[in-house]
Scaffold this active site. Structure first.
Site, mmCIF file in Angstrom:
data_model
loop_
_atom_site.group_PDB
_atom_site.id
_atom_site.type_symbol
_atom_site.label_atom_id
_atom_site.label_comp_id
_atom_site.label_asym_id
_atom_site.label_seq_id
_atom_site.Cartn_x
_atom_site.Cartn_y
_atom_site.Cartn_z
ATOM 1 N N LYS A 47 1.700 14.411 1.325
ATOM 2 C CA LYS A 47 0.368 14.831 0.873
ATOM 3 C C LYS A 47 0.295 16.348 0.678
ATOM 4 O O LYS A 47 -0.640 16.859 0.097
ATOM 5 C CB LYS A 47 -0.686 14.366 1.875
ATOM 6 C CG LYS A 47 -0.798 12.843 1.971
ATOM 7 C CD LYS A 47 -1.795 12.419 3.038
ATOM 8 C CE LYS A 47 -1.835 10.928 3.284
ATOM 9 N NZ LYS A 47 -2.580 10.161 2.273
ATOM 10 N N LYS A 97 -7.458 14.386 4.836
ATOM 11 C CA LYS A 97 -6.677 13.149 4.758
ATOM 12 C C LYS A 97 -5.670 13.199 5.896
ATOM 13 O O LYS A 97 -5.504 14.245 6.524
ATOM 14 C CB LYS A 97 -5.956 13.018 3.423
ATOM 15 C CG LYS A 97 -5.251 14.302 2.965
ATOM 16 C CD LYS A 97 -4.666 14.172 1.583
ATOM 17 C CE LYS A 97 -5.629 14.353 0.464
ATOM 18 N NZ LYS A 97 -5.885 13.163 -0.326
ATOM 19 N N ARG A 98 -4.980 12.093 6.169
ATOM 20 C CA ARG A 98 -3.950 12.136 7.194
ATOM 21 C C ARG A 98 -2.944 13.236 6.885
ATOM 22 O O ARG A 98 -2.692 13.541 5.716
ATOM 23 C CB ARG A 98 -3.218 10.786 7.277
ATOM 24 C CG ARG A 98 -3.953 9.788 8.107
ATOM 25 C CD ARG A 98 -4.246 10.336 9.485
ATOM 26 N NE ARG A 98 -3.031 10.368 10.257
ATOM 27 C CZ ARG A 98 -2.698 9.431 11.146
ATOM 28 N NH1 ARG A 98 -3.509 8.435 11.397
ATOM 29 N NH2 ARG A 98 -1.567 9.518 11.800
ATOM 30 N N HIS A 145 0.784 -1.243 0.000
ATOM 31 C CA HIS A 145 0.000 0.000 0.000
ATOM 32 C C HIS A 145 0.807 1.279 0.000
ATOM 33 O O HIS A 145 0.261 2.337 0.309
ATOM 34 C CB HIS A 145 -0.894 0.060 1.239
ATOM 35 C CG HIS A 145 -2.073 -0.860 1.216
ATOM 36 N ND1 HIS A 145 -3.292 -0.492 0.690
ATOM 37 C CD2 HIS A 145 -2.224 -2.128 1.656
ATOM 38 C CE1 HIS A 145 -4.143 -1.494 0.842
ATOM 39 N NE2 HIS A 145 -3.514 -2.501 1.417
ATOM 40 N N THR A 174 -8.210 7.260 -1.808
ATOM 41 C CA THR A 174 -9.587 6.815 -2.013
ATOM 42 C C THR A 174 -10.544 7.973 -1.751
ATOM 43 O O THR A 174 -11.659 7.973 -2.282
ATOM 44 C CB THR A 174 -9.937 5.626 -1.091
ATOM 45 O OG1 THR A 174 -9.426 5.907 0.215
ATOM 46 C CG2 THR A 174 -9.338 4.345 -1.604
ATOM 47 N N LYS A 234 -14.186 9.353 -3.608
ATOM 48 C CA LYS A 234 -15.429 9.736 -2.907
ATOM 49 C C LYS A 234 -15.872 11.124 -3.355
ATOM 50 O O LYS A 234 -17.056 11.368 -3.617
ATOM 51 C CB LYS A 234 -15.210 9.700 -1.393
ATOM 52 C CG LYS A 234 -14.941 8.298 -0.862
ATOM 53 C CD LYS A 234 -14.321 8.275 0.538
ATOM 54 C CE LYS A 234 -13.751 6.890 0.824
ATOM 55 N NZ LYS A 234 -12.811 6.874 1.972
HETATM 56 C C1 26V Z 1 2.765 4.489 7.036
HETATM 57 C C2 26V Z 1 3.721 5.162 7.750
HETATM 58 C C3 26V Z 1 4.282 4.524 8.953
HETATM 59 C C4 26V Z 1 5.291 5.339 9.708
HETATM 60 C C5 26V Z 1 6.009 6.374 8.906
HETATM 61 C C6 26V Z 1 5.147 7.198 8.035
HETATM 62 C C7 26V Z 1 4.131 6.403 7.306
HETATM 63 C C8 26V Z 1 3.582 6.929 6.165
HETATM 64 C C9 26V Z 1 2.628 6.248 5.471
HETATM 65 C C10 26V Z 1 2.214 5.028 5.900
HETATM 66 C C11 26V Z 1 1.183 4.379 5.064
HETATM 67 C C12 26V Z 1 1.100 2.904 5.170
HETATM 68 C C13 26V Z 1 0.190 2.282 4.206
HETATM 69 C C14 26V Z 1 -1.045 3.065 3.844
HETATM 70 O O1 26V Z 1 -1.818 3.476 4.667
HETATM 71 N N1 26V Z 1 -1.235 3.251 2.563
HETATM 72 C C15 26V Z 1 -2.398 3.907 1.991
HETATM 73 O O2 26V Z 1 -3.259 2.897 1.513
HETATM 74 C C16 26V Z 1 -4.423 3.408 0.885
HETATM 75 C C17 26V Z 1 -5.296 2.228 0.525
HETATM 76 O O3 26V Z 1 -4.654 1.448 -0.432
HETATM 77 C C18 26V Z 1 -4.040 4.235 -0.329
HETATM 78 O O4 26V Z 1 -5.210 4.774 -0.907
HETATM 79 C C19 26V Z 1 -3.105 5.369 0.077
HETATM 80 O O5 26V Z 1 -2.651 6.063 -1.065
HETATM 81 C C20 26V Z 1 -1.920 4.794 0.846
HETATM 82 O O6 26V Z 1 -1.112 5.831 1.370
#
Ligand code: 26V
Length: 752
Positions: A499, A493-494, A313, A600, A604
């Site tokens: 982003k 969003k987060r 992801h 996503t 929406k």
């Molecule tokens: C995790 C972490 C962990 C610690 C450091 C910073 C950081 C930054 C991002 C993440 C994301 C982990 C995976 C995730 O949430 N991916 C999201 O998955 C969505 C569903 O597939 C997708 O629409 C998003 O673009 C994607 O960021």
């Protein structure tokens, strides 16, 4: 029994009626009535069963979506109305389960809805976090985190009275199984989300989200992803993951045996989907359990490899989980000999250290284990999967080209159009019937109506109704007044640097400076942000502070505020999204190209008739192909250009800051006006990052961003041209139905 009678019977036991009960009593009666109906429905059937493992399921409030799926929404709305009550008010009593961070968890929730609605035999497996992510408090001008105790005494969870023993190095813990019912839309089946919990969970912390991260027995399920800035937090995360997958794997074996199947044929009856790396330990754990049950190691590895599938992801290297061997030694040392064996086999297959599971520094790469030992590896949007194949995971793509495939994400239109946007949903039904509810591709029938003046006027009226609803909600919730006739420009969003909320904040500064200089915009604009920052992510929290400072400065300035308002929505979550998305005019999808795997929220917004302002990143690429370039506003460097810049170390933000037009925006962060409002050390830290680092290249694209955003806002003036763009966006959004995504998963990967 009709729902009215059921409700009356339930309320009678408390000595109240539909007219006299409190909103909370009515909410609980509805919950009980719905739950009873759900438990009477059969589970979807099939030879093979899918177990969707995910550390997050961001399900959102459940009352409305359950009523929709059970076909009871209209009946209940009318019933409540006839008693002088409103469903909208009742559902405000329902706390939102806080079981996810953002897109990844919400995707898992949409998937469960689609799996059930397509009648597929599949359940979710996750954890029951008592205090969820956190509740965000912005009252002090900065983000503060508090526990979010969403579990009311009466809630949607069903105690199954099933338990499993999870063997940790320092003792065995009992995993209690709770179930959430996942009802299907017009399909008469009800699947399950299995959530595991400890036996005696700790009470909510007295202060913030501070709790004893070493008290595993009581705190394992307290919070979602506790702060991983310290070792205790990271270890707790490994405890959580092992707890989830061990109990889940035991549940699978129990169901297999109950159905009278041999464990030797696991791959014929079971698919384990690994949603990102959080559940990766299910691979060695299932192998361990099979061996314990008498399957030989060779066969056990074969069976697991042929029943696991993995979704990747992210693009961000720092988001890929790698656990030191010592952590596993502390938590579940029984997995180490198995992981050692898997690593040995992986190294025989490929000697490149970049593909190792267990590296020379004694670190275990969870994604590598998933790729070597799953039958399928997928990315979540076309561009993302291409980048994985060509760069991020190219070593693995060369090894296993047949495993790689794309599954572009999707959303459930039940929640994200029918549930959250009644005015538009009703209009669509009047215009094209209700076939789109089960087949969102039928929304294409709207295309010719973009030329119909009456329909266009009604489309605009629906948007306007939603904007008024949002304005009332914001007024009531945060005391902020916004103009429903202004352009609603929304980024929710987060909070993450990639982003680029910080780039959007620079736009607010630019616009403020323009208005102060007497250059008024063609149309008033309301810039709305909603975002939580990870508790230990300093620059993300700093960005929230900057936005809050701009909100105070701009909204209080009588020269500026009639033209520009900035609003940071507090505690952004699924329920807030349901209020915000239907009201949006311009959807901000401005990540640095190549960094957003899919997104996503972008889908929406599109379904709800917002026009995207974005980069060619993630699923924006597919949105742009579907709507055509006249119905989307694109800007910024391409993903290829960005990847090149990283490869050559060629981006230096100070070069861009040298430009006076950019400098005047960045330097405003340390202007007397902002310093009078904000905290100097925080603002200085942000300022410094822009100039000295800007790792996600906000300054690279900011000028193009401003130019295209200006063009977009100017185009908004031509209402008849704009409404056509809105209609085309809704009409072309059917592709992003999670039903389509799930059909593809099933046809290409699961074969249920
Ligand atoms: C995790 C972490 C962990 C610690 C450091 C910073 C950081 C930054 C991002 C993440 C994301 C982990 C995976 C995730 O949430 N991916 C999201 O998955 C969505 C569903 O597939 C997708 O629409 C998003 O673009 C994607 O960021």
């Amino acid at each position: 029994m009709p729902i009215k009678q059921t409700l009356e019977t339930i309320l009678q036991t408390q000595g109240v009626t539909l007219q006299t009960c409190t909103d909370m009593q009515l909410m609980q009666a509805l919950l009980e009535a719905v739950q009873t109906l759900q438990t009477e429905l059969p589970h979807a059937q099939g030879k093979k069963k899918l177990y969707y493992f995910s550390a997050e399921f961001l399900v959102g409030r459940l009352l409305r979506s359950n009523l929709i799926n059970l076909g009871l929404l209209d009946e209940v709305e009318q019933l409540l109305q006839s008693c002088g009550r409103s469903l909208a008010q009742i559902e405000d009593c329902e706390p939102e389960p806080s079981l996810g961070n953002g897109g990844l968890g919400r995707l898992a929730a949409c998937f469960l809805d689609s799996i059930a609605s397509l009648g597929l035999n599949g359940d979710g497996i996750g954890l029951n976090y008592h205090y969820g992510l956190f509740r965000q408090d912005l009252s002090g001008g900065e983000q503060r985190e508090n526990a979010d105790p969403w579990l009311m005494p009466q809630n949607w969870l069903i105690d199954t009275h099933k338990t499993f023993s999870v063997p940790f190095a320092n003792g065995t813990l009992t995993a209690k199984l709770y179930d959430l019912c996942i009802s299907s839309y017009q399909n008469g089946v009800c699947n399950r989300l299995h959530l595991f919990d400890v036996e005696s969970p700790a009470p909510a912390p007295a202060n913030g989200i501070d709790f004893d991260k070493t008290d595993i027995a009581h705190c394992l399920t307290s919070f979602l992803y506790p702060d991983d800035s310290d070792e205790a937090g990271r270890l707790l995360r490994v405890y959580q993951q092992y707890f989830m997958v061990s109990a889940g794997a035991q549940l699978i074996l129990q169901e297999l045996e109950d159905a009278g199947h041999s464990l030797q044929e696991l791959d014929q009856y079971v698919v384990m989907h690994i949603n990102d790396t959080h559940p990766s330990m299910v691979i060695p754990e299932m192998i361990r359990l099979l061996v314990e049950h008498g399957v030989d190691l060779e066969r056990a590895i074969y069976l697991v490899q042929h029943s696991c599938a993995y979704t990747h992801h992210t693009i961000l290297a720092e988001a890929l989980e790698k656990w030191p061997v010592s952590y596993l030694q502390t938590v579940a040392p029984q997995l180490l000999p198995i992981i050692r064996e898997l690593d040995k086999r992986a190294k025989l297959r490929c000697a490149d250290p970049a593909a190792a599971i267990w590296d020379e520094n004694d670190v275990i790469h969870m994604a590598h284990m998933d790729i070597h030992f799953s039958a399928s590896v997928n990315g979540v949007a076309a561009l993302h999967t291409d980048i994985l194949k060509q760069s991020e995971l190219s070593v693995f793509y060369k090894l296993y080209p047949e495993k790689f495939n794309n599954k572009t994400n999707g959303i459930t239109f039940r929640r994200w159009l029918m549930g959250c946007n009644r005015p538009l949903s009703d209009l669509l039904c009047q215009a094209i019937g209700d076939g789109w509810k089960t087949d969102p591709n039928q929304l294409e029938q709207l295309l010719p109506l973009a030329e119909n003046e009456d329909f266009c006027a009604r489309f605009l009226a629906a948007k306007s109704a939603n904007k008024h609803r949002l304005a009332d909600w914001l007024k009531q919730r945060q005391g902020i007044e916004i103009d429903p006739d202004s352009i609603f420009d929304i980024q929710i969003k987060r909070l993450h640097q990639y982003k680029r909320q910080q780039m959007n904040a620079l736009y607010a500064i630019w616009k403020y400076q323009q208005i102060k200089a007497g250059i008024l915009p063609p149309h008033p604009v309301t810039m709305i942000f909603g975002a939580k920052a990870a508790p230990a992510y300093t620059l993300a929290k700093d960005t929230i502070h900057l936005i809050l400072c701009l909100q105070r400065l701009i909204n209080a300035d009588p020269q500026v505020s009639p033209w520009l308002k900035v609003v940071m929505v507090e505690n952004y979550n699924v329920s807030a999204a349901e209020m915000l998305i239907p009201a949006c005019d311009v959807s901000e999808q401005i990540s640095l190209a190549s960094k957003e795997a899919s997104g996503t929220g972008n889908m929406k917004f599109m379904a709800n008739g917002a026009v995207t302002l974005g980069t060619l990143d993630g699923a924006n690429v597919e949105i742009s192909q579907l709507v055509g370039k006249e119905n989307i506003y694109l800007f910024g460097r391409s993903s290829d250009e960005v990847i090149e810049l990283y490869r050559n170390n060629a981006y230096h933000s100070s070069d861009y800051w040298q430009k006076p037009s950019v400098q005047q925006l960045v330097d405003f962060i340390l202007s007397p006006q902002l310093l009078a409002i904000g905290k100097p050390d925080i603002l200085a830290r942000l300022y410094k990052d822009f100039i000295a680092k800007d790792y996600f290249m906000a300054l690279l694209d900011v000028e193009d961003y401003i130019a295209v955003k200006e063009r977009c806002f100017a185009d908004y003036q031509d209402r008849s041209a704009w409404v056509k763009k809105m209609i085309v966006n809704t009409a072309r959004s059917g592709y992003f139905s999670s039903d389509r995504t799930i059909r593809e998963y099933n046809e290409d990967i699961w074969h249920l």
